[in-house]
Every structure is written in structure tokens, then in C-alpha cells.
Scaffold this active site. Structure first.
Site, PDB file in Angstrom:
ATOM      1  N   CYS A 152       0.834  -1.205   0.000  1.00  0.00           N
ATOM      2  CA  CYS A 152       0.000   0.000   0.000  1.00  0.00           C
ATOM      3  C   CYS A 152       0.866   1.250   0.000  1.00  0.00           C
ATOM      4  O   CYS A 152       1.359   1.673   1.055  1.00  0.00           O
ATOM      5  CB  CYS A 152      -0.933  -0.008   1.218  1.00  0.00           C
ATOM      6  SG  CYS A 152      -1.956   1.466   1.367  1.00  0.00           S
ATOM      7  N   CYS A 155      -0.493   4.110   2.112  1.00  0.00           N
ATOM      8  CA  CYS A 155      -0.276   3.938   3.550  1.00  0.00           C
ATOM      9  C   CYS A 155       1.164   4.259   3.948  1.00  0.00           C
ATOM     10  O   CYS A 155       1.409   4.878   4.992  1.00  0.00           O
ATOM     11  CB  CYS A 155      -0.582   2.498   3.968  1.00  0.00           C
ATOM     12  SG  CYS A 155      -2.185   1.865   3.432  1.00  0.00           S
ATOM     13  N   ASP A 156       2.125   3.831   3.131  1.00  0.00           N
ATOM     14  CA  ASP A 156       3.519   3.828   3.570  1.00  0.00           C
ATOM     15  C   ASP A 156       4.457   4.710   2.750  1.00  0.00           C
ATOM     16  O   ASP A 156       5.638   4.836   3.095  1.00  0.00           O
ATOM     17  CB  ASP A 156       4.058   2.388   3.533  1.00  0.00           C
ATOM     18  CG  ASP A 156       3.272   1.461   4.440  1.00  0.00           C
ATOM     19  OD1 ASP A 156       2.824   1.919   5.504  1.00  0.00           O
ATOM     20  OD2 ASP A 156       3.108   0.276   4.087  1.00  0.00           O
TER      21      ASP A 156
END
Length: 326
Positions: A152, A155-156
Site C-alpha cells: 500500500c 499507507c507507507d
């Protein structure tokens, strides 16, 4: 126009205090398919109960910006879109519980659905549990999840500012997420096993035009390297067999999805890839059980199509419950 939303998650026990265990329609899953099914079911006065599960918004929530969902010419974030559909469903009377289903019994009606907190029964069920990212299955992948291996970028990606990352894949997700990662990383390598792409030409052309993105084609990742964190990848050319190493701080994997159907094995018919088999009205082989979204779609994997099948499943469920199944 501010389209930033967050999905607030109340305690399951707080939500369930006033919800009866006997339900007419239960929707399992809270992504675009499940929430759209809830919109249509609630408008039909079925008062659906949505068991959202562990990933509110589904795979869509991990997408920074969608440019191909109708009605949003400037694009919209996946989480924002899911929140809007959720709000619409709740406005029509759908009820949401943020609890995860751990067992089902479709052997007879009413169907039994067990969550971590309690057990429900339902006269009809719509399965919209979506799919999860497929793994490479190479040495180092499992070891470094959360320490350099991710599925992701939204997300990261922030953690890779001024670093070098590898994106594995050749579809729309790989191209989209490479663009996002290029906002932070100093270099993005896209590693793809072929010299052609599944991704749409527009996305490939945009990646090719990005000076931070470089393609490594006809190549597979054979190992993810490192000690305490990722330091690189071992690559192999599929045409020549040549092996090399590439230094990198992170690896983002986008090689497809696997349906979240383990829960339903032995309960309903699945194909050889474990996707739920449905007919054109989203019906499974069990009367009264329907499926929508990526959990039954191995081909398109588009949010707009997931939402459409969610609507179709709700309409079919309403016909079934009213005795007008077609």
C-alpha cells in the site's frame, strides 16, 4: 469542495447493543460493493445490516486518487469515495457494525453468521468481502513486511522520502502507485516480468514520462535482501537468466489480488481461483446468498464495476425476499 473524510470506527459492542440478532438482510463487507448494496437495500426498506469487517472502505481506501470513477472529473480519493457511499447508505437507514465475520452456515435458512462478538441470522446475505494483495512468495518477503515490504503506497509512501523503492507489477495499480511514490522517493524502479503491460496506455505513458520512474522489464524479483530491513532485491532476467542485485530501501508489490473467500470454502461454489461463482444477477449456488465486487470478479477489478454489482446484488436480494426472484 472538501472531499477528505475519515472512517470512524466505534466499538462493536457499543454498536450491537440495540441491534437484533435476527436480520432480514446482512451484507458482509464494507467496501464500495458492500456500501452500494447497502444504499439500494436500504432504499428498498430492507434495513440491511452491514458487517464492515477489518478494512473499512476495502481496497479502494488504499488508493490515493481515482480519476476514472464517474462524477468526479478532478478525481477523488478512495477513502473519501467509500465514506460518501457509506454516508448515503446510512442516510437511507442502513446500519453498520465494525465487527469481523469468522464463520457462516449457509446449509439452511435462516443463514447463520458468527462474528467475534456475537451471532446473527439472516434470511438473505450479500457477500462483498473483496480481495487482498497477492504476495510474491519469494525469500525475504514475509520477513520484511512492515520493514520495507508493503502492499500500500498510500499507507507507507511517506516513509520513503528521498529513498529508492522498487514497485513490482505491470497493471493499473503498479502504475498508479508508482506515480504516488514518486512524490516522496528519489527513484522508483518498476520491475515487470514481461515487456508489455496490463495497465491502460494512459497510465503507462504517464509513468514513462516521469523522470523519477525507471522500468526494468522481462525481469522478476527472486529475493528481497536485507538484515533488519530491506536493502535491495535480487533480480533475474526471464529471457537470459542473468541474475543481478539492485539496491533499494523498499519494495511495493502489485501483482494482483486473491479473493477473501476462505471463510466460504465448503459453503458455496468457488472457481479454481477461489472466486465466488455468480450468475448475471449476482446469485450464488445457494438461493438467498448473493455476492458482489472483487470477491466474485477476477477480470475487471474496478471500483465502478464493484459498485454496480453491489447494486445488482441488492436488487436481486430484494426480489428474492419478496418472493419475486427472477
Amino acid at each position: 469542495m472538501d472531499l477528505s473524510f475519515s472512517l470512524e470506527i466505534p466499538s462493536p459492542m457499543e454498536q450491537q447493543e440495540e441491534i437484533a440478532s435476527e436480520q432480514e438482510l446482512i451484507i458482509i463487507g464494507g467496501g464500495p460493493a458492500g456500501f452500494t448494496a447497502a444504499v439500494y437495500a436500504a432504499r428498498a426498506d430492507l434495513k440491511p445490516l452491514v458487517l464492515v469487517g477489518p478494512a473499512p472502505g476495502g481496497q479502494a481506501a488504499t488508493t490515493e486518487k481515482m480519476e476514472n470513477f464517474p462524477g468526479f472529473p478532478e478525481g477523488i480519493g478512495g477513502q473519501a469515495l467509500a465514506s460518501l457511499i457509506q454516508e448515503q447508505a446510512e442516510g437511507f437507514g442502513a446500519r453498520l457494525v465494525y465487527d469481523e465475520v469468522i464463520a457462516v452456515d449457509f446449509s439452511q435458512r435462516p443463514f447463520k453468521i458468527k462474528t467475534y462478538e456475537r451471532e446473527y441470522t439472516a434470511q438473505a446475505v450479500i457477500i462483498a468481502t473483496g480481495a487482498k494483495p497477492r504476495r510474491l512468495g519469494v525469500p525475504g518477503e514475509a520477513k520484511f513486511i512492515g520493514r520495507g515490504v508493503s502492499f500500500c503506497a498510500t499507507c507507507d509512501g511517506f516513509f520513503y522520502r528521498d529513498k529508492t523503492v522498487v514497485v513490482v507489477g505491470g497493471g493499473d495499480s503498479a502504475m498508479d502507485e508508482s506515480q504516488f511514490l514518486s512524490k516522496f522517493a528519489k527513484k522508483v524502479y518498476i520491475v515487470h516480468r514481461r515487456d508489455k503491460f496490463r495497465a491502460t496506455k494512459h497510465l503507462v505513458d504517464r509513468a514513462l514520462a516521469n523522470p523519477k520512474i525507471e522500468f526494468i522489464l522481462n525481469t522478476v524479483v527472486e529475493e528481497i535482501l536485507g538484515e533488519d530491513k530491506v536493502t535491495g532485491v535480487r533480480l533475474r532476467r526471464v529471457d537470459t537468466g542473468e541474475v543481478s542485485e539492485l539496491a533499494a530501501d523498499g519494495v511495493f508489490v502489485y501483482i494482483g489480488l486473491d479473493p477473501n473467500t476462505k471463510l466460504f470454502e465448503g459453503q458455496i461454489a468457488l472457481d479454481d481461483q477461489k472466486y465466488i461463482i455468480t450468475d448475471k444477477r449476482q446469485r450464488t449456488n445457494i438461493p438467498g446468498v448473493f455476492a458482489a465486487g472483487d470477491v466474485q470478479d477476477p477480470d475487471f477489478r474496478q471500483v465502478v464495476i464493484a459498485a454496480g454489482t453491489g447494486a445488482a446484488a441488492a436488487i436481486a436480494a430484494e426480489h428474492y425476499l419478496s418472493g419475486q426472484a427472477r
